[in-house]
Design a protein around this motif. Structure first.
Motif, mmCIF file in Angstrom:
data_model
loop_
_atom_site.group_PDB
_atom_site.id
_atom_site.type_symbol
_atom_site.label_atom_id
_atom_site.label_comp_id
_atom_site.label_asym_id
_atom_site.label_seq_id
_atom_site.Cartn_x
_atom_site.Cartn_y
_atom_site.Cartn_z
ATOM 1 N N TYR A 45 -25.755 -32.465 21.484
ATOM 2 C CA TYR A 45 -26.404 -33.739 22.517
ATOM 3 C C TYR A 45 -25.699 -34.996 22.012
ATOM 4 O O TYR A 45 -26.132 -35.948 22.720
ATOM 5 C CB TYR A 45 -27.685 -33.511 22.582
ATOM 6 N N SER A 46 -24.771 -34.883 21.148
ATOM 7 C CA SER A 46 -24.344 -36.219 20.800
ATOM 8 C C SER A 46 -22.971 -36.518 21.297
ATOM 9 O O SER A 46 -22.220 -35.493 21.672
ATOM 10 C CB SER A 46 -24.173 -36.356 19.254
ATOM 11 N N ASP A 47 -22.445 -37.563 21.527
ATOM 12 C CA ASP A 47 -21.266 -38.023 22.153
ATOM 13 C C ASP A 47 -20.273 -37.597 20.754
ATOM 14 O O ASP A 47 -20.263 -38.119 19.727
ATOM 15 C CB ASP A 47 -21.054 -39.382 22.551
ATOM 16 N N SER A 48 -18.999 -36.752 21.030
ATOM 17 C CA SER A 48 -18.411 -36.636 19.957
ATOM 18 C C SER A 48 -16.925 -37.289 19.927
ATOM 19 O O SER A 48 -16.199 -37.115 18.753
ATOM 20 C CB SER A 48 -17.864 -35.101 19.793
ATOM 21 N N PHE A 49 -16.914 -38.185 20.710
ATOM 22 C CA PHE A 49 -15.737 -39.181 20.869
ATOM 23 C C PHE A 49 -15.782 -40.318 19.976
ATOM 24 O O PHE A 49 -16.834 -40.971 19.861
ATOM 25 C CB PHE A 49 -15.475 -39.745 22.182
ATOM 26 N N THR A 50 -14.657 -40.515 19.004
ATOM 27 C CA THR A 50 -14.702 -41.598 18.139
ATOM 28 C C THR A 50 -13.641 -42.396 18.128
ATOM 29 O O THR A 50 -13.778 -43.427 17.653
ATOM 30 C CB THR A 50 -14.784 -40.869 16.399
ATOM 31 N N GLY A 51 -12.647 -42.026 18.893
ATOM 32 C CA GLY A 51 -11.342 -42.712 19.092
ATOM 33 C C GLY A 51 -10.329 -42.560 18.211
ATOM 34 O O GLY A 51 -9.192 -43.100 18.032
ATOM 35 N N ASN A 52 -10.656 -41.429 17.207
ATOM 36 C CA ASN A 52 -9.479 -41.208 16.212
ATOM 37 C C ASN A 52 -9.704 -39.370 15.999
ATOM 38 O O ASN A 52 -10.481 -38.770 16.797
ATOM 39 C CB ASN A 52 -9.984 -41.815 14.912
ATOM 40 N N SER A 53 -9.230 -38.957 15.296
ATOM 41 C CA SER A 53 -8.835 -37.620 15.003
ATOM 42 C C SER A 53 -10.415 -36.808 14.471
ATOM 43 O O SER A 53 -10.464 -35.667 14.762
ATOM 44 C CB SER A 53 -7.782 -37.166 14.135
ATOM 45 N N THR A 54 -11.265 -37.734 14.325
ATOM 46 C CA THR A 54 -12.483 -37.088 13.878
ATOM 47 C C THR A 54 -13.329 -36.572 14.916
ATOM 48 O O THR A 54 -14.047 -35.713 15.132
ATOM 49 C CB THR A 54 -13.850 -38.226 13.186
ATOM 50 N N THR A 55 -12.744 -37.075 16.225
ATOM 51 C CA THR A 55 -13.368 -36.445 17.777
ATOM 52 C C THR A 55 -13.033 -34.972 17.655
ATOM 53 O O THR A 55 -14.025 -34.241 18.128
ATOM 54 C CB THR A 55 -12.389 -37.052 18.626
ATOM 55 N N PHE A 56 -11.849 -34.416 17.365
ATOM 56 C CA PHE A 56 -11.800 -32.931 17.117
ATOM 57 C C PHE A 56 -12.539 -32.316 16.291
ATOM 58 O O PHE A 56 -13.009 -31.139 16.608
ATOM 59 C CB PHE A 56 -10.088 -32.558 16.955
ATOM 60 N N TYR A 57 -12.918 -32.730 15.190
ATOM 61 C CA TYR A 57 -13.959 -32.178 14.097
ATOM 62 C C TYR A 57 -15.404 -32.107 15.010
ATOM 63 O O TYR A 57 -15.839 -31.098 14.901
ATOM 64 C CB TYR A 57 -13.821 -33.058 13.055
ATOM 65 N N ASN A 58 -15.728 -33.137 15.631
ATOM 66 C CA ASN A 58 -17.017 -33.232 15.999
ATOM 67 C C ASN A 58 -17.149 -32.086 17.217
ATOM 68 O O ASN A 58 -18.012 -31.550 17.610
ATOM 69 C CB ASN A 58 -17.506 -34.620 16.675
ATOM 70 N N GLU A 59 -15.924 -32.183 18.069
ATOM 71 C CA GLU A 59 -16.116 -31.340 19.265
ATOM 72 C C GLU A 59 -16.022 -29.599 18.711
ATOM 73 O O GLU A 59 -16.465 -29.145 19.184
ATOM 74 C CB GLU A 59 -14.688 -31.517 20.040
ATOM 75 N N GLY A 60 -15.366 -29.317 17.466
ATOM 76 C CA GLY A 60 -15.500 -28.092 17.086
ATOM 77 C C GLY A 60 -16.750 -27.824 16.723
ATOM 78 O O GLY A 60 -17.227 -26.620 16.946
ATOM 79 N N ARG A 61 -17.673 -28.744 16.065
ATOM 80 C CA ARG A 61 -19.017 -28.607 15.762
ATOM 81 C C ARG A 61 -19.853 -28.194 16.821
ATOM 82 O O ARG A 61 -20.650 -27.255 16.960
ATOM 83 C CB ARG A 61 -19.578 -29.748 14.926
ATOM 84 N N ARG A 62 -19.649 -29.063 17.967
ATOM 85 C CA ARG A 62 -20.355 -29.130 19.018
ATOM 86 C C ARG A 62 -20.035 -27.556 19.868
ATOM 87 O O ARG A 62 -20.913 -27.033 20.429
ATOM 88 C CB ARG A 62 -19.827 -30.085 20.056
ATOM 89 N N ALA A 63 -18.836 -26.944 19.979
ATOM 90 C CA ALA A 63 -18.376 -25.901 20.647
ATOM 91 C C ALA A 63 -19.127 -24.696 19.925
ATOM 92 O O ALA A 63 -19.624 -23.790 20.650
ATOM 93 C CB ALA A 63 -16.940 -25.839 20.329
ATOM 94 N N ILE A 64 -19.479 -24.866 18.447
ATOM 95 C CA ILE A 64 -19.974 -23.715 18.040
ATOM 96 C C ILE A 64 -21.591 -23.668 18.456
ATOM 97 O O ILE A 64 -22.244 -22.660 18.803
ATOM 98 C CB ILE A 64 -19.922 -23.693 16.374
ATOM 99 N N GLY A 65 -22.078 -25.065 18.470
ATOM 100 C CA GLY A 65 -23.538 -24.922 18.953
ATOM 101 C C GLY A 65 -23.614 -24.449 20.352
ATOM 102 O O GLY A 65 -24.509 -23.732 20.574
ATOM 103 N N LEU A 66 -22.656 -24.856 21.251
ATOM 104 C CA LEU A 66 -22.697 -24.472 22.638
ATOM 105 C C LEU A 66 -22.675 -22.915 22.588
ATOM 106 O O LEU A 66 -23.408 -22.375 23.382
ATOM 107 C CB LEU A 66 -21.629 -24.997 23.406
ATOM 108 N N GLN A 67 -21.888 -22.430 21.725
ATOM 109 C CA GLN A 67 -21.997 -20.756 21.713
ATOM 110 C C GLN A 67 -23.015 -20.082 21.416
ATOM 111 O O GLN A 67 -23.519 -19.323 21.800
ATOM 112 C CB GLN A 67 -20.606 -20.378 20.920
ATOM 113 N N ILE A 68 -23.810 -20.644 20.451
ATOM 114 C CA ILE A 68 -25.153 -20.324 19.881
ATOM 115 C C ILE A 68 -26.114 -20.546 20.839
ATOM 116 O O ILE A 68 -26.820 -19.682 21.289
ATOM 117 C CB ILE A 68 -25.595 -21.086 18.505
ATOM 118 N N LEU A 69 -25.929 -21.600 21.824
ATOM 119 C CA LEU A 69 -27.010 -21.769 22.969
ATOM 120 C C LEU A 69 -26.907 -20.607 23.836
ATOM 121 O O LEU A 69 -27.831 -19.989 24.295
ATOM 122 C CB LEU A 69 -26.683 -23.009 23.395
#
Length: 93
Positions: A45-69
């Motif tokens: 439920y968090s915004d994963s955008f950081t303005g740098n490459s950390t966004t991709f890392y955050n989106e990967g974590r979020r994608a796993i969470g969505l798959q679990i949901l």
């Protein structure tokens, strides 16, 4: 003429077994705590955008969470709402 029932693939059998295992895990308080912890790490439920490459890392974590949901939803549409309620009750005590 009777229609033939479509054959169930091994992948479908495996997924049904996985769903049964999810339902079994979430019968225990410990299983619920582990799943809740994993979902918390995913920041779904968090915004994963950081303005740098950390966004991709955050989106990967979020994608796993969505798959679990989705897995919880497929196993039983009431699992995630009950998990939320259990967590609210635990944190308020």
């Amino acid at each position: 003429m009777a229609r033939k029932k479509p054959a169930v693939t091994q992948e479908e059998k495996d997924y049904e077994l996985l769903l049964a295992n999810v339902r079994e895990v979430l019968k225990s308080r410990q299983g619920k705590q582990v799943i809740w912890h994993i979902l918390s790490l995913s920041n779904i439920y968090s915004d994963s955008f950081t303005g740098n490459s950390t966004t991709f890392y955050n989106e990967g974590r979020r994608a796993i969470g969505l798959q679990i949901l989705q897995l919880l939803e497929d196993a039983d549409p009431t699992l995630y709402p009950r998990l939320l309620l259990d967590n609210i009750i635990v944190t308020e005590e």
